[in-house]
Design an enzyme around this catalytic site. Structure first.
Site, PDB file in Angstrom:
ATOM      1  N   TRP A  84       0.861  -1.192   0.000  1.00 24.56           N
ATOM      2  CA  TRP A  84       0.000   0.000   0.000  1.00 24.56           C
ATOM      3  C   TRP A  84       0.885   1.226   0.000  1.00 24.56           C
ATOM      4  O   TRP A  84       1.892   1.249   0.738  1.00 24.56           O
ATOM      5  CB  TRP A  84      -0.853  -0.025   1.269  1.00 24.56           C
ATOM      6  N   SER A 150       4.672  -5.696   2.504  1.00 21.86           N
ATOM      7  CA  SER A 150       3.918  -4.783   3.360  1.00 21.86           C
ATOM      8  C   SER A 150       2.483  -5.270   3.521  1.00 21.86           C
ATOM      9  O   SER A 150       2.245  -6.360   4.040  1.00 21.86           O
ATOM     10  CB  SER A 150       3.975  -3.371   2.784  1.00 21.86           C
ATOM     11  N   MET A 151       1.493  -4.517   3.031  1.00 20.45           N
ATOM     12  CA  MET A 151       0.108  -4.945   3.130  1.00 20.45           C
ATOM     13  C   MET A 151      -0.107  -6.299   2.478  1.00 20.45           C
ATOM     14  O   MET A 151      -0.934  -7.095   2.922  1.00 20.45           O
ATOM     15  CB  MET A 151      -0.804  -3.901   2.484  1.00 20.45           C
ATOM     16  N   ASP A 280      13.031   0.365   9.452  1.00 20.14           N
ATOM     17  CA  ASP A 280      11.668   0.562   8.950  1.00 20.14           C
ATOM     18  C   ASP A 280      10.847   1.345   9.982  1.00 20.14           C
ATOM     19  O   ASP A 280      10.544   0.839  11.050  1.00 20.14           O
ATOM     20  CB  ASP A 280      11.026  -0.799   8.674  1.00 20.14           C
ATOM     21  N   HIS A 309      11.377   1.020   4.988  1.00 28.30           N
ATOM     22  CA  HIS A 309      10.267   0.178   4.537  1.00 28.30           C
ATOM     23  C   HIS A 309      10.396  -0.165   3.051  1.00 28.30           C
ATOM     24  O   HIS A 309      10.240  -1.323   2.665  1.00 28.30           O
ATOM     25  CB  HIS A 309       8.944   0.896   4.804  1.00 28.30           C
TER      26      HIS A 309
END
Length: 329
Positions: A84, A150-151, A280, A309
């Site tokens: 995302w 991530s997402m 991150d 990240h």
């Protein structure tokens, strides 16, 4: 023990047997040569596409949403789920490397993002994992590795539990939100709800400005003096993020910040690679990568010292190399 800039920990073993060492070349994966679920050879059969699959840029999900799919190369399938608020295009360098190495690289735009349809609903992880199941079925991907950034790590986790890991022989969680982002009494390393509330408000007030000048700078580790990425990368990422609808952007932010994947961890019964940056600030490692590694059997944690990240860009070559090593090339 820490050696150099990388810590690798195999979970599912007593502390006395946990391995910690510097990665200097090939990554050794527990049960790497054999599928932990089926005891079949880890190096599975090649996935061949039908003529229909080769010309199909969209998959229609069970609720009628059109999902845009990129399908490059021939060989064992590797399905990549984006973070995302980006799209499948974030995986382009890794997709090229995978296809060049003899894999079939598949990535798709999550519903509401990129070139996919933007329905009003369906941004919960049950529906998103159903979308993944529909993409796997429509593309004919069998004996696949599914890698979530991530997402996207949440979709991997929910697919493993909700769909029993069907047709999956390996998994990857890259800078992933798994197992639980929100700070609660039983998750003290999580992120305060106020942080997510402020993100939502900023998206409503001026999404483009917030993404370009605040969120994506943190995402890629941009400082006041130095930056690991160019302004053009920030501009590109902003443009990709703005392809998403406001509703999906907000709804998915709520989903990844509120969904507790801890109950899903036991469903990982395949070799799982976990990569996370120690720097991150978007998805801090203690509540994410380290907690996931502690809860997933047959998992391997590789920490990138100081990485932000967006390590898919800042540490892209290393990420590609680690993925290829994990997958057996």
């Amino acid at each position: 023990m820490r050696h150099g800039s990388v810590i690798v920990v195999f979970s599912g073993e007593p502390p006395s047997r946990a391995a910690s060492y510097r990665v200097t070349g090939r990554i050794s994966l527990p049960d790497r040569k054999r599928n932990a679920r089926t005891a079949e050879p880890f190096k599975a059969r090649t996935s061949r596409r039908t003529a229909q699959e080769q010309i199909m840029p969209y998959v229609k999900t069970r609720d009628g949403t059109d999902i845009y799919v990129k399908d490059w190369g021939e060989g064992r399938p590797v399905v990549l789920l984006h973070g995302w608020p980006l799209s499948a295009d974030m995986w382009d360098p890794q997709m090229m490397a995978l296809a060049d190495a003899g894999f079939r690289a598949i990535a798709y735009d999550r519903r509401g993002f990129g070139r996919s349809g933007q329905p009003w609903s369906g941004y919960d992880y049950d529906t998103l994992s159903d979308d993944l199941a529909d993409v796997l079925e429509a593309t004919g991907a069998r004996d696949a590795a599914i890698i979530g950034f991530s997402m996207g790590g949440g979709e991997v986790a929910r697919y493993m539990s909700r769909h029993d890991g069907r047709n999956v022989i390996a998994a990857g969680l890259i800078a992933s939100v798994v197992p639980f982002m929100l700070k609660t009494d039983d998750n003290p390393n999580g992120t305060d709800q106020s942080v997510f509330d402020q993100i939502g408000q900023n998206l409503r007030d001026d999404r483009a400005h917030f993404l370009r000048h605040t969120f994506l700078k943190q995402f890629f580790g941009v400082g006041y003096i130095t930056s690991p990425v160019s302004d053009e990368v920030l501009d590109w990422a902003t443009g990709v993020a703005m392809q998403a609808g406001l509703k999906p952007t907000l709804a998915c932010a709520e989903a990844f910040s509120q969904t507790d994947f801890r109950p899903d961890l036991a469903a990982f019964r395949v070799p799982t690679l976990i990569i996370h940056g120690t720097g991150d600030q978007t998805v801090p490692i203690d509540a994410a990568g380290r907690a996931a590694a502690a809860g997933i059997a047959h998992s391997q944690l590789v920490e990138y010292d100081g990485a932000p990240h967006g390590l898919n860009v800042t540490h892209g070559d290393r990420l590609t190399s680690d993925l290829l090593t994990f997958l057996g090339r």
